[in-house]
Design an enzyme around this catalytic site. Structure first.
Site, PDB file in Angstrom:
ATOM      1  N   ILE A 218       0.876  -1.190   0.000  1.00 52.44           N
ATOM      2  CA  ILE A 218       0.000   0.000   0.000  1.00 52.44           C
ATOM      3  C   ILE A 218       0.906   1.231   0.000  1.00 52.44           C
ATOM      4  CG2 ILE A 218      -1.758   1.292   1.307  1.00 52.44           C
ATOM      5  CD1 ILE A 218      -2.029  -1.477   2.926  1.00 52.44           C
ATOM      6  N   HIS A 219       0.705   2.140  -0.935  1.00 53.41           N
ATOM      7  CA  HIS A 219       1.479   3.384  -0.840  1.00 53.41           C
ATOM      8  C   HIS A 219       0.816   4.577  -1.516  1.00 53.41           C
ATOM      9  CE1 HIS A 219       2.752   2.419  -4.966  1.00 53.41           C
ATOM     10  NE2 HIS A 219       3.006   3.697  -5.089  1.00 53.41           N
TER      11      HIS A 219
END
Ligand code: UD1
Ligand code: UDP
Length: 379
Positions: A218-219
């Site tokens: 996740i980013h």
């Protein structure tokens, strides 16, 4: 000798650049000279230095050390540095990858002083202009002289914006050359998968077994910086962790934000033996983790595609994607940041047959195609 000035800065660009640098070293060392400029957008060793040695990427001649900052500040510093280097190096082409602020900075600097721009990964569109990447890729495409699309969809997107897919040489910024060459990330996955299988023992180090864990990354800023979305995603991960181990190499941005934005009960619950929250891993470790995972959950563009390359079902934490073929194939499902949707899709995928892979990302020769076209154009 054709002189290319390549701009890299963010993790995925460093990785992508390995394909072209490798092709130059293997086949074109007497015809092409590459000068690499690192903007310094990513700077932690796990986000940058780690890739150079592992993927045998030549060290940058310049590092602008721009670091993190607001979009305007970060991009402006890069433009200033790149402009100076362009004036000094006088390359035949400036080459940029993808859609980050480093990409846009390179494109703006080069366009204004008339250095022809080569855009690798052209034509991709999410049709969501609130994404910083969408702005970066549209602007870059529209000042490029060579637009190298990885997919047919990319070509169609460019046509919709008025690009002439039938244009012929000599190519200029007003008559750009548009080519579907395949995806340099696919070149890399093919080239490095075997090496990773032989050299890397990350599964053993993490004490996880093949097909028995879910890999999560996740980013994307609209997930990490939005309290509601971030909590929904992590609640879903907690739920899934009751049924499967989770391996989660966390981008530094996400690591920072979960401390601020997650509900304390969720943050505390993440401290569980089934949840392996680890620092970013190397590329070879990452493709080992992808290839041996059961299911992949991600908001990353690159990881979505690698899931497809390795025939893994993919839960995509976005409401739209540039890589629409993955959705059409049924191997990826857009779940946005909706807890119930993520969990439902996980259950759907648990018993899913292996995804059928077709060669929609080329034949693993995108880098060679790109260099051949550039060399032909300068004859
Ligand atoms: C950038 C790209 C995104 C790409 C991603 C790949 C833009 C607008 N976004 O997003 O398209 O998918 O890279 O990973 O260019 N940080 C560190 N150490 C680092 C790098 C970043 O701690 O080495 C932290 C900093 O707090 C920084 C934050 O991460 O403010 C965001 O970094 P930034 O490069 O601005 O954006 P990414 O989210 O990495
Ligand atoms: N990647 C990596 N280590 C990690 C996470 C990702 O090497 O811990 C690689 C991944 O295999 C892919 C690329 O980084 O090749 C994707 O980059 P990222 O997710 O940062 O950005 P995006 O593709 O969304 O722009």
């Amino acid at each position: 000798m054709l002189k290319l000035l390549t701009i890299i800065g963010a993790r995925p660009q460093i990785i992508k650049s390995a394909a072209i640098s490798r092709a130059i070293k293997s086949y074109y060392s007497t015809k092409v000279k590459e000068v690499i400029v690192h903007t310094g957008q990513h700077y932690d060793s796990q986000m940058s230095a780690i890739f150079f040695e592992e993927l045998q990427i030549p060290l940058p001649k310049y590092n602008l050390q721009v670091g993190s900052g607001k979009h305007g500040e970060q991009t402006a510093k890069m433009i200033m540095g790149i402009e100076e280097i362009l004036e000094k190096e006088k390359p035949d082409f400036l080459l940029v990858y993808g859609d980050t602020n480093s990409t846009l900075a390179g494109a703006i600097a080069a366009a204004k002083i008339h250095v022809p721009i080569v855009h690798v990964e052209a034509g991709l569109r999410s049709y969501n202009k609130k994404m910083p990447e969408e702005v970066n890729r549209i602007l870059t495409d529209h000042v490029s002289t060579f637009l190298f699309s990885p997919t047919i969809t990319g070509m169609k997107n460019l046509q919709k914006e008025g690009f002439n897919l039938q244009s012929v040489a000599p190519f200029t910024v007003d008559n750009p050359g548009i080519f579907n060459v395949g995806d340099v990330m696919y070149d890399n996955s093919l080239f490095f998968a075997q090496i990773a299988a032989e050299k890397i023992d990350i599964l053993h180090q993490l004490n996880v077994e093949k097909d028995k864990y879910v890999l999560v990354t996740i980013h994307r800023n609209n997930n990490t910086d939005d309290e509601i979305r971030l909590n929904e995603i992590f609640e879903a991960i907690l739920h899934i962790s009751k049924e499967s181990k989770i391996v989660m190499p966390l981008h530094p941005r996400t690591l920072k934000q979960i401390q601020h934005l997650l509900d304390k009960s969720i943050l505390d619950a993440l401290n569980h033996p089934n949840i392996l929250m680890i620092p970013p891993v190397s590329y070879l470790e990452m493709i080992q983790l992808e290839e041996n995972s059961h299911i992949i959950i991600t908001d990353s563009g690159g990881v979505q595609k690698e899931a497809y390359f390795f025939s893994k079902p993919c839960i995509i934490l976005r409401s739209e994607t540039e890589w629409t073929e993955i959705i059409e194939s049924g191997s990826g499902i857009l779940c946005d940041a909706i807890k119930e949707m993520i969990i439902k899709t996980y259950h759907l995928f648990v018993n899913k047959e292996k995804v059928l892979f077709t060669n929609i990302y080329g034949a693993g020769d995108a880098a060679v195609n790109i260099i051949n076209i550039l060399l032909d154009s300068t004859h």
